[in-house]
Design a protein around this motif. Sequence first.
Motif, short mmCIF file in Angstrom:
data_model
loop_
_atom_site.label_atom_id
_atom_site.label_comp_id
_atom_site.label_asym_id
_atom_site.label_seq_id
_atom_site.Cartn_x
_atom_site.Cartn_y
_atom_site.Cartn_z
N UNK A 15 0.83 -1.20 0.00
CA UNK A 15 0.00 0.00 0.00
C UNK A 15 0.87 1.25 0.00
N UNK A 16 1.96 1.20 0.79
CA UNK A 16 2.88 2.33 0.83
C UNK A 16 3.57 2.53 -0.52
N UNK A 17 3.95 1.41 -1.17
CA UNK A 17 4.58 1.48 -2.49
C UNK A 17 3.61 2.02 -3.53
N UNK A 18 2.35 1.62 -3.42
CA UNK A 18 1.34 2.10 -4.37
C UNK A 18 1.15 3.60 -4.24
N UNK A 19 1.09 4.09 -3.01
CA UNK A 19 0.95 5.53 -2.78
C UNK A 19 2.19 6.27 -3.23
N UNK A 20 3.36 5.66 -3.01
CA UNK A 20 4.61 6.27 -3.48
C UNK A 20 4.61 6.37 -5.00
N UNK A 21 4.17 5.30 -5.67
CA UNK A 21 4.08 5.31 -7.12
C UNK A 21 3.14 6.38 -7.62
N UNK A 47 2.27 11.65 -10.19
CA UNK A 47 1.73 13.02 -10.17
C UNK A 47 2.82 14.07 -10.30
N UNK A 48 4.05 13.70 -9.94
CA UNK A 48 5.19 14.61 -10.07
C UNK A 48 5.83 14.52 -11.46
N UNK A 49 5.28 13.65 -12.31
CA UNK A 49 5.83 13.49 -13.66
C UNK A 49 7.06 12.60 -13.71
N UNK A 50 7.35 11.89 -12.64
CA UNK A 50 8.51 10.99 -12.59
C UNK A 50 8.02 9.57 -12.92
N UNK A 99 0.04 1.43 -14.13
CA UNK A 99 1.22 1.11 -14.94
C UNK A 99 0.99 1.48 -16.40
N UNK A 100 -0.21 1.18 -16.89
CA UNK A 100 -0.54 1.56 -18.26
C UNK A 100 -0.48 3.06 -18.46
N UNK A 101 -0.98 3.81 -17.48
CA UNK A 101 -0.95 5.28 -17.56
C UNK A 101 0.48 5.80 -17.60
N UNK A 102 1.34 5.22 -16.76
CA UNK A 102 2.73 5.69 -16.69
C UNK A 102 3.45 5.42 -18.01
N UNK A 103 3.26 4.24 -18.58
CA UNK A 103 3.89 3.93 -19.86
C UNK A 103 3.30 4.78 -20.98
N UNK A 104 2.00 5.08 -20.90
CA UNK A 104 1.37 5.93 -21.91
C UNK A 104 1.99 7.32 -21.89
N UNK A 105 2.25 7.83 -20.70
CA UNK A 105 2.88 9.15 -20.58
C UNK A 105 4.28 9.16 -21.18
N UNK A 106 4.94 8.00 -21.19
CA UNK A 106 6.28 7.89 -21.77
C UNK A 106 6.23 7.53 -23.26
N UNK A 107 4.99 7.49 -23.82
CA UNK A 107 4.78 7.14 -25.23
C UNK A 107 5.32 5.75 -25.58
N UNK A 108 5.28 4.85 -24.63
CA UNK A 108 5.68 3.47 -24.87
C UNK A 108 4.41 2.66 -25.16
#
Length: 249
Positions: free
Chosen positions: A21-27, A32-35, A60-69
Amino acid sequence: MKHLFYIMALLFSTINFAQNNALFEKGNTLYNQGRYNEAIDAYKTILDSKNHSAELYYNLGNAYYKLNEVAPSIYYYEKALQLAPNDADIKNNLAFAKNMTIDAIDAIPEGGVSKFIKSTTNYMTFDGWAKTSIVLVLCFVVLFLIYYFAYSTLRKRLAFMASMVSLSLLAIVLSLAFHKFNLDKSNKPAIVFSQESKVKAEPNLRSEEAFILHEGTKVQVLDTVKSWKKIKLPDGKTGWIPKEDIKAL
């Protein structure tokens, strides 16, 4: 000794849940910081602990989408959709991700009845249909007991009719559950991860080229021969692709 084992197992699972849960919130914070790369690392650490959820795959899909992968974003949206088949946000984002793919493949149209049955079956997961059937069994038992012990003729009649409706619905839901099980068993989707993959007519490099696929395209795996996978496209075309070029869902 057995009680101590149960206590230790419960304690371990509680600690593991808290860490994930802590890792999920960290992710989420990193996202949200664009990292996005760091967010992906945090989410994948949760996956490494054998814990998964529609929300985790969706993020995970959202993060990869932001990286255009393209391929990873589609892959994880599809994984999320397997666990939450009716989630509108997942469907919308998957549609956006698919717009980035190169291959335009038209699916073979299905007949009205078969399409309706398939869409109804896929409305829930197999577990969802199984849970619904359990609820209907309980409803039938309760209603039948009411019918059996009721003194009023009207109440008996209503309880009997309601119990028969529950039984009929149970039969339909069980049919859908078994149909869903068979669909899932025969359904072996995969996503093309190679930027460009040459699909062969036979499982060897010497055979002629059947067609070319690009990253993000979804295929069905039909067979495996050594380092080759036989695939089928939505338009009915088949061919052999190197197994390292795709990733099974």
